[in-house]
Every structure is written in C-alpha cells, then in structure tokens.
Write a protein that holds these residues in place. Structure first.
Motif, PDB file in Angstrom:
ATOM      1  N   ASP A 156      33.385  37.311  23.042  1.00 17.94           N
ATOM      2  CA  ASP A 156      34.227  38.387  23.569  1.00 17.94           C
ATOM      3  C   ASP A 156      34.711  38.048  24.972  1.00 17.94           C
ATOM      4  OD1 ASP A 156      33.981  39.877  21.267  1.00 17.94           O
ATOM      5  OD2 ASP A 156      32.275  41.036  21.993  1.00 17.94           O
ATOM      6  N   TYR A 157      33.857  37.395  25.737  1.00 18.79           N
ATOM      7  CA  TYR A 157      34.271  36.999  27.089  1.00 18.79           C
ATOM      8  C   TYR A 157      35.385  35.959  27.029  1.00 18.79           C
ATOM      9  CZ  TYR A 157      33.959  35.402  31.926  1.00 18.79           C
ATOM     10  OH  TYR A 157      34.264  35.071  33.226  1.00 18.79           O
ATOM     11  N   ASP A 158      35.350  35.089  26.024  1.00 22.13           N
ATOM     12  CA  ASP A 158      36.422  34.104  25.858  1.00 22.13           C
ATOM     13  C   ASP A 158      37.759  34.788  25.582  1.00 22.13           C
ATOM     14  OD1 ASP A 158      34.882  31.790  26.242  1.00 22.13           O
ATOM     15  OD2 ASP A 158      34.191  31.814  24.169  1.00 22.13           O
ATOM     16  N   THR A 159      37.734  35.893  24.842  1.00 22.70           N
ATOM     17  CA  THR A 159      38.988  36.605  24.572  1.00 22.70           C
ATOM     18  C   THR A 159      39.550  37.208  25.860  1.00 22.70           C
ATOM     19  OG1 THR A 159      37.876  38.700  24.036  1.00 22.70           O
ATOM     20  CG2 THR A 159      38.219  37.145  22.233  1.00 22.70           C
ATOM     21  N   TYR A 160      38.656  37.674  26.741  1.00 23.42           N
ATOM     22  CA  TYR A 160      39.093  38.189  28.045  1.00 23.42           C
ATOM     23  C   TYR A 160      39.750  37.074  28.867  1.00 23.42           C
ATOM     24  CZ  TYR A 160      38.568  39.291  32.998  1.00 23.42           C
ATOM     25  OH  TYR A 160      38.808  39.439  34.343  1.00 23.42           O
ATOM     26  N   LEU A 161      39.104  35.908  28.885  1.00 20.25           N
ATOM     27  CA  LEU A 161      39.662  34.780  29.634  1.00 20.25           C
ATOM     28  C   LEU A 161      40.980  34.316  29.028  1.00 20.25           C
ATOM     29  CD1 LEU A 161      36.455  32.622  30.300  1.00 20.25           C
ATOM     30  CD2 LEU A 161      37.622  34.161  31.877  1.00 20.25           C
ATOM     31  N   ALA A 162      41.090  34.365  27.698  1.00 26.36           N
ATOM     32  CA  ALA A 162      42.320  33.957  27.024  1.00 26.36           C
ATOM     33  C   ALA A 162      43.477  34.867  27.441  1.00 26.36           C
ATOM     34  CB  ALA A 162      42.130  33.993  25.514  1.00 26.36           C
ATOM     35  N   LYS A 163      43.227  36.160  27.433  1.00 28.85           N
ATOM     36  CA  LYS A 163      44.263  37.120  27.836  1.00 28.85           C
ATOM     37  C   LYS A 163      44.701  36.877  29.275  1.00 28.85           C
ATOM     38  CE  LYS A 163      45.105  42.101  28.125  1.00 28.85           C
ATOM     39  NZ  LYS A 163      44.564  43.455  27.805  1.00 28.85           N
ATOM     40  N   LYS A 164      43.735  36.653  30.136  1.00 29.18           N
ATOM     41  CA  LYS A 164      44.033  36.408  31.554  1.00 29.18           C
ATOM     42  C   LYS A 164      44.858  35.133  31.734  1.00 29.18           C
ATOM     43  CE  LYS A 164      41.606  36.141  35.998  1.00 29.18           C
ATOM     44  NZ  LYS A 164      40.262  36.128  36.647  1.00 29.18           N
ATOM     45  N   SER A 165      44.511  34.079  30.996  1.00 24.51           N
ATOM     46  CA  SER A 165      45.210  32.795  31.113  1.00 24.51           C
ATOM     47  C   SER A 165      46.639  32.885  30.583  1.00 24.51           C
ATOM     48  CB  SER A 165      44.439  31.711  30.354  1.00 24.51           C
ATOM     49  OG  SER A 165      43.155  31.526  30.908  1.00 24.51           O
ATOM     50  N   ILE A 166      46.828  33.619  29.495  1.00 26.91           N
ATOM     51  CA  ILE A 166      48.169  33.761  28.913  1.00 26.91           C
ATOM     52  C   ILE A 166      49.068  34.553  29.844  1.00 26.91           C
ATOM     53  CG2 ILE A 166      49.480  34.719  26.983  1.00 26.91           C
ATOM     54  CD1 ILE A 166      46.958  34.192  25.251  1.00 26.91           C
ATOM     55  N   LYS A 167      48.545  35.622  30.432  1.00 26.50           N
ATOM     56  CA  LYS A 167      49.342  36.409  31.381  1.00 26.50           C
ATOM     57  C   LYS A 167      49.725  35.562  32.597  1.00 26.50           C
ATOM     58  CE  LYS A 167      48.479  40.728  32.231  1.00 26.50           C
ATOM     59  NZ  LYS A 167      49.648  41.407  31.650  1.00 26.50           N
ATOM     60  N   ALA A 168      48.809  34.690  33.035  1.00 26.45           N
ATOM     61  CA  ALA A 168      49.116  33.806  34.161  1.00 26.45           C
ATOM     62  C   ALA A 168      50.222  32.820  33.783  1.00 26.45           C
ATOM     63  CB  ALA A 168      47.860  33.055  34.586  1.00 26.45           C
ATOM     64  N   ALA A 169      50.203  32.343  32.529  1.00 25.65           N
ATOM     65  CA  ALA A 169      51.238  31.418  32.065  1.00 25.65           C
ATOM     66  C   ALA A 169      52.596  32.108  32.036  1.00 25.65           C
ATOM     67  CB  ALA A 169      50.883  30.892  30.675  1.00 25.65           C
ATOM     68  N   TYR A 170      52.627  33.348  31.625  1.00 29.94           N
ATOM     69  CA  TYR A 170      53.887  34.106  31.622  1.00 29.94           C
ATOM     70  C   TYR A 170      54.359  34.405  33.038  1.00 29.94           C
ATOM     71  CZ  TYR A 170      54.627  34.826  26.652  1.00 29.94           C
ATOM     72  OH  TYR A 170      54.919  34.623  25.328  1.00 29.94           O
ATOM     73  N   ARG A 171      53.415  34.618  33.916  1.00 27.98           N
ATOM     74  CA  ARG A 171      53.778  34.836  35.316  1.00 27.98           C
ATOM     75  C   ARG A 171      54.483  33.611  35.878  1.00 27.98           C
ATOM     76  NH1 ARG A 171      52.087  37.919  39.843  1.00 27.98           N
ATOM     77  NH2 ARG A 171      52.157  36.745  41.791  1.00 27.98           N
ATOM     78  N   GLU A 172      53.994  32.435  35.509  1.00 29.66           N
ATOM     79  CA  GLU A 172      54.631  31.188  35.945  1.00 29.66           C
ATOM     80  C   GLU A 172      56.076  31.103  35.448  1.00 29.66           C
ATOM     81  OE1 GLU A 172      53.597  28.689  37.880  1.00 29.66           O
ATOM     82  OE2 GLU A 172      51.698  29.689  38.344  1.00 29.66           O
ATOM     83  N   GLU A 173      56.339  31.736  34.320  1.00 27.18           N
ATOM     84  CA  GLU A 173      57.685  31.736  33.758  1.00 27.18           C
ATOM     85  C   GLU A 173      58.550  32.851  34.338  1.00 27.18           C
ATOM     86  OE1 GLU A 173      59.139  29.549  31.505  1.00 27.18           O
ATOM     87  OE2 GLU A 173      57.357  28.378  32.011  1.00 27.18           O
ATOM     88  N   GLY A 174      57.955  33.643  35.238  1.00 23.77           N
ATOM     89  CA  GLY A 174      58.712  34.723  35.857  1.00 23.77           C
ATOM     90  C   GLY A 174      58.666  36.025  35.081  1.00 23.77           C
ATOM     91  N   LEU A 175      57.906  36.064  34.001  1.00 23.17           N
ATOM     92  CA  LEU A 175      57.772  37.279  33.204  1.00 23.17           C
ATOM     93  C   LEU A 175      56.508  38.008  33.650  1.00 23.17           C
ATOM     94  CD1 LEU A 175      58.800  35.765  29.774  1.00 23.17           C
ATOM     95  CD2 LEU A 175      60.141  37.324  31.181  1.00 23.17           C
ATOM     96  N   LEU A 176      56.679  38.832  34.684  1.00 22.83           N
ATOM     97  CA  LEU A 176      55.532  39.451  35.340  1.00 22.83           C
ATOM     98  C   LEU A 176      54.915  40.564  34.520  1.00 22.83           C
ATOM     99  CD1 LEU A 176      56.964  39.744  38.968  1.00 22.83           C
ATOM    100  CD2 LEU A 176      55.814  37.821  37.902  1.00 22.83           C
ATOM    101  N   PHE A 177      55.697  41.145  33.628  1.00 22.95           N
ATOM    102  CA  PHE A 177      55.222  42.329  32.918  1.00 22.95           C
ATOM    103  C   PHE A 177      54.914  42.047  31.453  1.00 22.95           C
ATOM    104  CE2 PHE A 177      57.898  43.733  36.442  1.00 22.95           C
ATOM    105  CZ  PHE A 177      57.000  44.555  37.115  1.00 22.95           C
ATOM    106  N   ALA A 178      54.652  40.806  31.135  1.00 26.18           N
ATOM    107  CA  ALA A 178      54.266  40.466  29.759  1.00 26.18           C
ATOM    108  C   ALA A 178      52.946  41.143  29.423  1.00 26.18           C
ATOM    109  CB  ALA A 178      54.153  38.957  29.603  1.00 26.18           C
ATOM    110  N   ASP A 179      52.918  41.789  28.255  1.00 29.39           N
ATOM    111  CA  ASP A 179      51.702  42.443  27.791  1.00 29.39           C
ATOM    112  C   ASP A 179      51.070  41.583  26.698  1.00 29.39           C
ATOM    113  OD1 ASP A 179      49.815  44.643  27.581  1.00 29.39           O
ATOM    114  OD2 ASP A 179      50.734  45.014  25.636  1.00 29.39           O
ATOM    115  N   VAL A 180      49.784  41.299  26.828  1.00 28.70           N
ATOM    116  CA  VAL A 180      49.092  40.404  25.897  1.00 28.70           C
ATOM    117  C   VAL A 180      47.899  41.140  25.294  1.00 28.70           C
ATOM    118  CG1 VAL A 180      47.873  38.212  25.625  1.00 28.70           C
ATOM    119  CG2 VAL A 180      49.762  38.389  27.260  1.00 28.70           C
ATOM    120  N   GLN A 181      47.842  41.164  23.964  1.00 27.74           N
ATOM    121  CA  GLN A 181      46.706  41.742  23.248  1.00 27.74           C
ATOM    122  C   GLN A 181      46.004  40.636  22.468  1.00 27.74           C
ATOM    123  OE1 GLN A 181      45.754  44.881  23.718  1.00 27.74           O
ATOM    124  NE2 GLN A 181      47.529  45.209  25.070  1.00 27.74           N
ATOM    125  N   VAL A 182      44.696  40.540  22.649  1.00 26.66           N
ATOM    126  CA  VAL A 182      43.914  39.484  22.003  1.00 26.66           C
ATOM    127  C   VAL A 182      42.809  40.126  21.162  1.00 26.66           C
ATOM    128  CG1 VAL A 182      42.485  37.438  22.372  1.00 26.66           C
ATOM    129  CG2 VAL A 182      44.382  37.927  23.928  1.00 26.66           C
TER     130      VAL A 182
END
Length: 282
Positions: A156-182
C-alpha cells in the motif's frame, strides 16, 4: 478531668473496634499480592534449550532455507526461552521488507530440544501495470516514474509513492493539476496484484498576462522580457510558445533580480509572486 477520661476511653474503644475489621479486609488482599508476585516470577523464568528444528509457514515465493538463514536461528545452538535472539530474528526478517507479518513461536519442546516455527505473510507481487486516460505523458514514462516491474513486491505504501511520483512527472510537464488515482486489484492468482492507474491530466495553461508590481523605473514589458521561457504571445507570433511551465517560471523569477542588478539596482529583490489560474478563459 472526668470528661477527658471518658473521651479517652471512648477513643480507645473505637480504635480497638476498627482494627480487627481492617485486618480482616486487608488479609485477602495481601494473599492476592503474594500470589500475583509468585505467578509473575514463574512467568519470568527462562529455560535454555538446544534448537532442534526450525520450520517456516506461510511463504509462497520466499525460499524456506533463505528465511531460516536470514533469521539467524541455527540448528544445534543454545537459546533461552524467552530470549533476545527471538527478537533479533524478527528484526532480521522485518528488514527484508518482504513480509506484512512475521511471528516466531515455539512449536514443541522434546528431549531433543526446542522446535521453532517462523510464520510469515508475504506482500503481494506485481503482475501488471495498467495506465488509463493518459495523453500528454506516455505509459512508458509513467511506469518509469513508478520504478516497479512485473514480479516486484507491491505494498500500500508503494501505491502512495507511485501516485506521488506520477504527479511529480506531470508537474515536470507543466500539468500542475493532474489528478492521479492508484489502486491495487486482485487477480485470479493468489499473491499477485494489478496496479491500475487512472489519470485526469487536467488543463494545460498558457501565459495570458505578466504584471510587475512595485516597478517604477522601467516599463513592465522590459522587465517581463528578461524572462527566457515564461512569455505571452500575440496571435501572429506563431513561432513562439506561451505554454506555462512552473519549473521554467521559477528559473525566470531569478532573472528579474539579474535585470535590476545590471541596471545598478544592487538591492532589488522579488518580495513575492502570485500565480492566478483561470480555467474558464481560453
């Protein structure tokens, strides 16, 4: 004198009357304390045994011999029950981050010695990763951000880290408000899970206006021109980009101070900045 003697006599009578009753009440309590102390002492007694056997229960993928070796419990060695060795063995297995639960119990004691049982419950493994509704960020980039492959341990902790990492990747693309559900989904095979990722990429913003407050010596346009990547564009400037990138914007903010410094304003500072997002304006 008479009254004092009378009172004194009465006081003595009261004391003598109360004392036996208190004694009767306290005596069972005293027995209870003594019994409890003897019982506690018996429980704290340690006995030394030879480890005659170590077995493992609950492991599906982890090798039995490997688990025993990692525990440090060796056949033929002496162990006290209870013992710090059991606690050390538990810590050794927890450090592997492979099990959701670990327990070591005494299975039986015979003339040969003590037989220990290591009970484990393994974390599930990853069968597949599904990415849904992604457009701006390719699936391979999302999987790379997660850092997991098929067969990896997944928690379950890995899913939390996955969500955090994906949102950071979208932030790098300039998509600050991307919503990620894992979510971890069950499969037809026990201990295997599917990691499902649903993405709402949100809105890609463009720079509509740049305002400089507190600027008195220069035109706002001159200060804004010091930005390298954060720019507004006119309809006819088809070669230029007004895409807002938060990372480039943070770099451009530092250029304002360089602009003022180059014109002799050594103490110029950016006190604060504000970003206003308007999803209604095209």
């Amino acid at each position: 004198m008479f009254l004092n003697q009378k009172n004194h006599s009465l006081e003595k009578n009261i004391i003598m009357t109360i004392s036996p009753r208190n004694y009767i009440r306290l005596f069972p309590l005293l027995l209870l304390i003594i019994a409890f102390s003897l019982n506690a002492s018996a429980q704290m007694e340690q006995n030394t045994y030879t480890i005659a056997g170590v077995s493992v229960e609950g492991n599906e993928y982890a090798d039995t011999e490997t688990i025993i070796a990692l525990s440090g419990l060796q056949l033929g060695t002496q162990i006290m029950i209870p013992s710090d060795k059991i606690q050390i063995a538990l810590k050794n297995l927890w450090k592997r981050k492979q099990f959701s639960d670990v327990e070591i119990v005494v299975e039986k004691i015979t003339e040969l010695g003590v037989f220990l049982l290591i009970k484990v419950q393994e974390f599930p493994r990853l069968r597949d990763i599904r990415v849904i509704n992604n457009e701006e960020l390719p699936k391979d980039d999302i999987i790379e951000a997660i850092g997991k492959v098929r067969g990896s341990i997944i928690t379950d902790y890995d899913t939390y880290l996955a969500k955090k990492s994906i949102k950071a990747a979208y932030r790098e693309e300039g998509l600050l408000f991307a919503d990620v559900q894992v979510e971890l989904l069950d499969t037809d095979t026990a201990y295997y899970k599917v990691l499902e990722i649903y993405v709402d990429e949100g809105v890609e913003f463009s720079v509509a206006k740049i305002e400089i407050l507190g600027n008195e010596q220069f035109d706002d346009a001159d200060v804004a021109d010091s930005f390298e990547e954060t720019q507004t564009t006119e309809w006819w400037e088809f070669w230029a980009s007004d895409k807002f990138d938060i990372n480039e914007y943070e770099k451009d903010l530092k250029l304002i101070k360089s602009f003022y410094n180059s014109h002799g304003f050594i103490d110029a500072q950016v006190i604060k900045d504000t970003i206003i997002f308007d999803e209604e304006k095209e």
